[in-house]
Design a protein around this motif. Structure first.
Motif, PDB file in Angstrom:
ATOM      1  N   UNK A 193     -32.588  -4.067 -10.518  1.00  8.67           N
ATOM      2  CA  UNK A 193     -33.516  -3.281 -10.350  1.00  8.67           C
ATOM      3  C   UNK A 193     -33.636  -2.189  -9.155  1.00  8.67           C
ATOM      4  N   UNK A 194     -33.122  -2.729  -8.282  1.00 11.53           N
ATOM      5  CA  UNK A 194     -32.637  -1.698  -7.414  1.00 11.53           C
ATOM      6  C   UNK A 194     -31.826  -0.681  -7.438  1.00 11.53           C
ATOM      7  N   UNK A 195     -30.484  -1.085  -8.085  1.00 13.22           N
ATOM      8  CA  UNK A 195     -29.502  -0.114  -8.342  1.00 13.22           C
ATOM      9  C   UNK A 195     -28.349   0.080  -7.264  1.00 13.22           C
ATOM     10  N   UNK A 215     -41.045  -4.322  -3.737  1.00 13.22           N
ATOM     11  CA  UNK A 215     -40.724  -4.371  -5.076  1.00 13.22           C
ATOM     12  C   UNK A 215     -40.489  -5.666  -5.556  1.00 13.22           C
ATOM     13  N   UNK A 216     -40.192  -6.666  -4.502  1.00 13.92           N
ATOM     14  CA  UNK A 216     -40.521  -8.169  -5.218  1.00 13.92           C
ATOM     15  C   UNK A 216     -42.048  -8.346  -5.542  1.00 13.92           C
ATOM     16  N   UNK A 367     -37.490 -15.109  -2.734  1.00 14.51           N
ATOM     17  CA  UNK A 367     -38.252 -15.787  -3.193  1.00 14.51           C
ATOM     18  C   UNK A 367     -39.735 -14.819  -3.700  1.00 14.51           C
ATOM     19  N   UNK A 368     -40.328 -15.069  -4.756  1.00 19.50           N
ATOM     20  CA  UNK A 368     -41.444 -14.247  -4.881  1.00 19.50           C
ATOM     21  C   UNK A 368     -42.600 -14.835  -5.330  1.00 19.50           C
ATOM     22  N   UNK A 374     -42.298 -15.327   0.274  1.00 18.59           N
ATOM     23  CA  UNK A 374     -41.618 -13.886   0.017  1.00 18.59           C
ATOM     24  C   UNK A 374     -41.303 -13.093   1.209  1.00 18.59           C
ATOM     25  N   UNK A 375     -42.416 -13.070   2.211  1.00 15.96           N
ATOM     26  CA  UNK A 375     -42.058 -12.054   3.247  1.00 15.96           C
ATOM     27  C   UNK A 375     -40.814 -13.042   4.117  1.00 15.96           C
TER      28      UNK A 375
END
Length: 392
Positions: A193-195, A215-216, A367-368, A374-375
């Motif tokens: 996704x990021x590229x 983004x996550x 993690x999401x 996540x943070x």
């Protein structure tokens, strides 16, 4: 390794090309894939012979061997030719690749520029290879790395489904599209996704920690908007397993025809991951013969039929005609016409090509599903990415 090659030359009278091989191990199925493939090469065994050192697949033995070879390279020696895999999380498991950052290895003058060889090679049709993938092996000194295989990520649907949206689009546009199948294709691996992941000129990530966190979070929020009955659809890294393995219900070579939606990146293109490459050591004793081997491996028939490509490499060969109607019958890469055209359409949208390594491994660990987790994981992995690039 060089001393062994010199001793062998004294005994045989032939130049000995030393090759470091670090490929996914499938020795049970193809124990001599390299020598079996090169045995058909003109001049093999007559003009030159080989000395092959395969890195152990894991453990202390691998660490010791890799350290020794790196020391030899720094001392102006080492193998003539590198044949290396860039294992990536999400497609395969395994240790870190021998070259963690091939782009940095180019700027550190590990590899020999090959433009003069390429220009003189009558049997290389450079235009028949995926251009963005091949350009990833080039810097201001010229072409130093020759990609051999690569992969990209797509969501697959039955051909009866036709998206109404106009492609290509950016990943963020996909997250807001009303079509749930397009939103399914936003659930690819975050590094695809990021590229672009790194600014190698500055040895820093190409994005901020805050951007990664957003983004996550957006990816998780988008997943929650996908209807439950659509969540069974998956994103796949294109690999020969999709074409030939009986262990998957996906096949591109049978009668099933697919609609493919790429996992688009932030800039509205497709991210390619280079899974295997060849390069000539700048210290090579026999660079001419080493390049002859690369030239042979770039032959379309070799790429589509040899046991080296079919059993020891992941992803698609760089030859863009792979899978068309002229693909040999003994190739794993046979596809029906609809699927070949769909893959070709995705190939033409590639705008980023990366060499998978430690950065992708960091992003795999993010993690999401829980805000606190996540943070925490984003911060830890981003700091690790900074450290890895600073040490590269």
């Amino acid at each position: 390794m060089q001393a062994t090659a010199e001793y062998k030359e004294e005994r045989t009278g032939l130049p000995v090309v030393s090759i470091l091989v670090d490929l996914p191990t499938e020795t049970v199925y193809s124990p001599d894939a390299l020598t079996k493939t090169l045995s058909r090469m003109l001049g093999y065994g007559k003009d030159f012979s080989l000395l092959v050192e395969a890195l152990p697949s894991s453990g202390q033995e691998r660490d010791i061997a890799a350290s020794r070879i790196r020391t030899e390279i720094m001392a102006g020696k080492g193998p003539d030719l590198f044949l290396c895999a860039q294992r990536m999380r999400g497609l395969s498991s395994g240790p870190d690749p021998f070259f963690k950052f091939p782009v940095k290895a180019m700027s550190n003058h590990i590899f020999m520029p090959l433009d003069n060889y390429i220009e003189k090679a009558e049997d290389i049709d450079w235009d028949s290879f995926q251009p963005v993938v091949m350009d990833a092996g080039r810097n201001k000194e010229g072409q130093q790395i020759i990609p051999l295989a690569y992969t990209f990520e797509v969501a697959l649907f039955d051909r009866s489904y036709t998206p109404q949206a106009q492609f290509p689009m950016t990943w963020e546009q996909m997250t807001e599209d009303p079509d749930p199948n397009i939103r399914v294709a936003t659930q690819g691996l975050i590094y695809n996704v990021i590229g672009d992941l790194a600014d190698y000129a500055k040895d820093v990530p190409a994005f901020s920690e805050e951007e990664l966190l957003s983004w996550v979070a957006k990816q998780y929020e988008t997943w929650q908007t996908i209807p439950t009955d659509s969540r069974d659809a998956k994103c796949y890294m294109l690999d020969r397993q999709l074409l030939s393995s009986p262990n998957t219900d996906i096949s591109l070579s049978g009668e099933q025809e697919y609609t493919m939606i790429p996992v688009y990146n932030m800039s509205g293109g497709v991210t390619a991951n280079i899974t295997t490459f060849a390069a000539v050591n700048r210290n090579a004793r026999h660079p001419d013969e080493a390049f002859r081997i690369i030239e042979y491996l770039l032959d379309p028939e070799v790429q589509q039929t040899s046991s080296l490509f079919q059993d020891r490499m992941e992803g698609l060969p760089v030859y863009t005609g792979t899978g068309n109607a002229d693909t040999p019958q003994n190739s794993y890469w046979q596809m029906n016409e609809v699927n070949y055209k769909a893959i070709t359409a995705v190939q033409e949208q590639i705008n980023v090509a990366n060499f998978p390594g430690p950065l992708e491994a960091c992003l795999w660990e993010v993690l999401w599903f829980d805000e606190d987790a996540r943070k925490k994981s984003v911060h830890e992995q981003y700091v690790l990415m900074e450290m890895l690039l600073a040490e590269s």
